[in-house]
Design an enzyme around this catalytic site. Structure first.
Site, PDB file in Angstrom:
ATOM      1  N   ILE A   1       0.859  -1.324  -0.064  1.00 53.09           N
ATOM      2  CA  ILE A   1      -0.156   0.025   0.239  1.00 53.09           C
ATOM      3  C   ILE A   1       0.991   1.287  -0.126  1.00 53.09           C
ATOM      4  CG2 ILE A   1      -2.345  -0.606   1.035  1.00 53.09           C
ATOM      5  CD1 ILE A   1      -1.145  -0.410   3.645  1.00 53.09           C
ATOM      6  N   GLY A   2       0.854   2.213  -0.903  1.00 51.88           N
ATOM      7  CA  GLY A   2       1.364   3.348  -1.100  1.00 51.88           C
ATOM      8  C   GLY A   2       2.805   3.284  -0.774  1.00 51.88           C
TER       9      GLY A   2
ATOM     10  N   GLY B   1       5.358   5.035   0.158  1.00 47.96           N
ATOM     11  CA  GLY B   1       5.383   6.380   0.899  1.00 47.96           C
ATOM     12  C   GLY B   1       6.671   7.040   0.405  1.00 47.96           C
ATOM     13  N   ALA B   2       6.976   8.381   0.975  1.00 46.09           N
ATOM     14  CA  ALA B   2       7.956   8.998   0.485  1.00 46.09           C
ATOM     15  C   ALA B   2       9.353   8.287   1.209  1.00 46.09           C
ATOM     16  CB  ALA B   2       8.004  10.328   1.143  1.00 46.09           C
ATOM     17  N   TYR B   3       9.095   7.605   2.464  1.00 44.39           N
ATOM     18  CA  TYR B   3      10.144   6.975   3.018  1.00 44.39           C
ATOM     19  C   TYR B   3      10.489   5.489   2.892  1.00 44.39           C
ATOM     20  CZ  TYR B   3       9.423  11.515   5.397  1.00 44.39           C
ATOM     21  OH  TYR B   3       9.424  12.847   5.559  1.00 44.39           O
ATOM     22  N   GLY B   4       9.596   4.871   2.137  1.00 39.45           N
ATOM     23  CA  GLY B   4       9.736   3.372   1.816  1.00 39.45           C
ATOM     24  C   GLY B   4       8.281   2.704   1.724  1.00 39.45           C
TER      25      GLY B   4
ATOM     26  N   VAL C   1       5.171   0.626   2.162  1.00 40.70           N
ATOM     27  CA  VAL C   1       4.340   0.201   3.420  1.00 40.70           C
ATOM     28  C   VAL C   1       3.425  -1.185   3.032  1.00 40.70           C
ATOM     29  CG1 VAL C   1       2.768   1.033   4.673  1.00 40.70           C
ATOM     30  CG2 VAL C   1       4.149   2.574   3.789  1.00 40.70           C
TER      31      VAL C   1
ATOM     32  N   ASP D   1       4.078  16.203   9.103  1.00 38.88           N
ATOM     33  CA  ASP D   1       3.883  16.000   7.935  1.00 38.88           C
ATOM     34  C   ASP D   1       2.428  15.648   7.848  1.00 38.88           C
ATOM     35  OD1 ASP D   1       4.369  15.770   5.101  1.00 38.88           O
ATOM     36  OD2 ASP D   1       4.909  13.715   5.257  1.00 38.88           O
TER      37      ASP D   1
END
Lengths: 302, 394
Positions: A15-16, A18-21, A23, A140
């Site tokens: 899922i997604g 995300g900007a940081y890795g 998920v 954020d």
């Protein structure tokens, strides 16, 4: 424990990214529940796990003890050693299907009822007041990390992660949206909990508009778009510790917020302006916002 | 004082402070809990769109359950109001004549306490923003039980004596490394909790203790020792990889949960409210550190320990009472009212421990508190008289 993690949580879908890795949505094979897995790879040096990771995860664990209704549950933490130099820390959160972005997209054409928006906002503020009173900033906030359960319960997600990630993933090219950033962050001045109030203000407006309030393409463009609405602040409100000078921006007068958010009622507009205040010191706090007349107003409900 | 013990991350920049310089109004007790700040008033909730808010209720129930349990430690709001109102209102009125315009005593006493707590936390530099002081205090009260152990059982093969030898050694290491006091209390708490869940052999007990101290330091300290330095302090009995492996193991079994409100914070808070003299505070700190060596003390709440050591310290030192001092003491004691049985048990245990401290093998704390900086409290003549001390506690 290494295999423990992978056995207990069976990935179902990504899922997604995300900007940081990445998920993952996973199933907890013990309870059958769905969970969201977020992992961060931590470099372990001579001194074992880095202080920052130890502290941040401990902080999230501490918040968990309060079992706050508007904060996403952290169900488990796992640490797997990958090599002598690297440990993978996986945070296991409860999984909620829908975020506020999707929720707004799925809203009927007429938009959300004013009472619904008031309820969402109140829950959002409760969650924020809780985080802030525990010295946690989200940093954020955006519709994507505000979760809305099928019962309409708001849950803040991804708080406190910004710091864990930024400590260890400085080299990853990160694309973070500018749209919810307050002036002090855009100006790279010092910031604190009022950043989240600004973002929440943007989201408040978005609940009525169903599209973002300020869609800038760069830091300067974003700030320009903000000043077109709230006007250029006075010289003494402009932070002194920043490189971008006030002279860069045209001298603009504030415009009525109802030009941009026509559906909002009088009390809502007043609160919105208190949240979209340029000076973070004058911006309303989450606790005070909860006591605002907007939330006492019963007419909104009808 | 480390400033980190309260909240686990580095303090945020305090931009709020200027904006909220006005002090939170002295509201009545019932209106000042965090609960109403966190969640919408329920009546309003039900009037809204038919949204089911199951988790909210669950949360609320749990909170109240915690409050009920906490009668043991005296933090029952009603009860606190009543008892405090019985005991020392009049003297407090003398102390705070400017507050006499308040409508009722019921409302006045908790407000006084609130005011005192906020001032004390601020004075101790334990908060970053006074607006949140009361919330933080309520959090301390509510969460102190979470990482306190249900029983004093030790794993097989271990005795209270083994445990206190290890704790005594850790106290010495802690002193060598010049750590904050909070770090020591956290380390021993981690050790107590780990011993309940990790299978560890006698051979690895020292390693476990060191790792707990190391983890506590990671949470509380600005400067960390090198792992190799820690191995040196253990005479290289264990290797670095062994230590790091143990670190991961401890973090995993504790699920990264390193939160603990050290009894020291409650001690300083109570002492500040009670206007205790420096000597009383030093004596109480000495007694509190002695409690780390006592296996039976692991089951008591931080607040109970703090209240007990202050009581005992006052009785040992027998400073001449003043009306203001007694009134302040009365107000401070109202925080842990209801814990009388526990307080007596702790006082009894520690009076015994303090009387024998100089003859014991585990005497790091005794030596530490015999220095001029600590006002020689551990060698105070009042401690030598066991019979009188125990008489004090019965």
């Amino acid at each position: 424990m290494a295999h423990g993690t992978s056995l207990q949580y069976e990935p179902v879908a990504e899922i997604g990214g995300g900007a940081y890795g990445t998920v993952y949505k996973a199933r907890d094979t013990e309870s059958g529940q769905f969970v969201a897995l977020k992992s961060v790879r931590v470099q372990t040096d001579q001194n074992g796990l880095p202080i920052s990771t130890v502290r941040e995860v401990a902080l999230l664990k501490r918040l968990e003890q309060f079992d706050h209704p508007n904060v996403v549950r952290l169900m488990d933490v796992c640490a797997t050693q990958r090599s002598d130099q690297e440990t993978k820390v996986t945070l296991v959160f409860e999984h909620v299907d829908q975020d506020l972005k999707t929720y707004l997209e799925r809203a009927p054409d007429a938009g959300l009822a004013p009472g619904r928006i008031q309820d969402l906002m109140r829950q959002l503020m409760c969650g924020l007041a809780f985080l802030h009173s525990n010295r946690v900033m989200h940093r954020d906030l955006k519709p994507e990390n505000i979760l809305v359960t099928s019962q309409g319960q708001v849950k803040l997600a991804d708080f406190g992660l910004a710091r864990i990630y930024s400590c260890h993933m400085a080299l990853t090219p990160v694309v973070v949206t500018l749209w919810y950033r307050p002036p002090e962050v855009l100006l790279q001045s010092s910031y604190a909990t009022p950043v989240d109030i600004w973002s929440t203000g943007c989201i408040f407006a978005e609940m009525f508009r169903r599209k973002p309030l300020f869609c800038g393409e760069s830091e300067v463009d974003q700030l320009g778009k903000i000043l077109q609405v709230i006007g250029l602040p006075s010289e003494d409100e402009w932070p002194t510790d920043v490189s971008l000078s006030r002279k860069h921006f045209p001298s603009l007068l504030p415009r009525p917020i109802t030009d941009f958010v026509p559906e909002i009622n009088e009390l809502g507009a007043q609160l919105l302006l208190k949240m979209l205040t340029f000076d973070p010191l004058k911006r309303i706090s989450a606790l005070n916002a909860l006591e605002d007349a907007y939330f006492q107003d019963e007419e909104t409900l009808t | 004082m480390a400033r980190t013990g309260f909240c686990d991350s580095k303090p945020l920049l305090d931009l709020h402070k200027k904006a909220d310089e006005r002090r939170a109004p002295l509201r009545s007790w019932y209106a000042c809990g965090t609960i109403d700040c966190w969640q919408p008033v329920e009546v309003e909730e039900s009037r809204m769109v038919p949204v089911k808010m199951e988790p909210v209720h669950r949360w609320e129930r749990r909170l109240s359950a915690q409050t009920n349990e906490s009668i043991i430690m005296g933090f029952n709001e009603d009860r606190l109001t009543d008892t405090a109102a019985d005991g020392c209102v009049e003297e407090n009125m003398l102390l705070y004549p400017q507050l006499q315009g308040f409508p009722s005593l019921q409302a006045l006493v908790p407000s006084l306490l609130r005011h005192e707590v906020e001032t004390a936390l601020e004075k101790l530099d334990l908060i970053w923003d006074r607006t949140f002081a009361w919330d933080m205090f309520l959090d301390m009260m509510r969460t102190q039980a979470i990482n306190t152990l249900p029983n004093a059982d030790l794993p097989r093969d271990f005795t209270d004596a083994t445990r206190s030898v290890l704790v005594d050694w850790l106290i010495q290491v802690h002193e060598i490394l010049h750590f904050q006091e909070e770090t020591l209390y956290l380390a021993i708490n981690l050790l107590n909790r780990s011993l309940h869940v990790i299978k560890v052999t006698t051979v690895n007990l020292q390693l476990l203790g060191m790792v707990c101290l190391f983890l506590a330091a990671k949470k509380e300290e600005c400067l960390l020792p090198e792992v190799s330095g820690l191995c040196y302090l253990m005479d290289h009995t264990y290797t670095k990889p062994q230590l790091l492996r143990m670190e991961r193991k401890v973090l995993l079994v504790l699920k990264f949960d390193l939160s603990y409100c050290p009894p020291l914070h409650f001690l300083l808070l109570l002492a500040s409210i009670a206007r205790c003299s420096a000597k009383v505070v030093w004596m109480a700190r000495y007694l509190l550190e002695l409690s780390l060596l006592e296996g039976q003390c692991v089951v008591f709440l931080p607040l109970q320990l703090a209240g007990s050591v202050l009581c005992l310290s006052r009785q040992i030192l027998q400073e001449p009472p003043t009306p203001e001092g007694e009134a302040a003491w009365c107000l401070a004691s109202s925080v842990h009212v209801g814990s009388e049985t526990a307080v007596l048990r702790i006082m009894h245990t520690l009076a015994g421990a303090a009387a024998k401290a100089h003859t014991r093998e585990t005497c790091a704390t005794f030596i530490k508190f015999s220095s001029p900086e600590t006002m020689y409290v551990s060698v105070h003549p009042g401690l030598k008289n066991i019979a009188a001390l125990l008489g004090v506690c019965t």
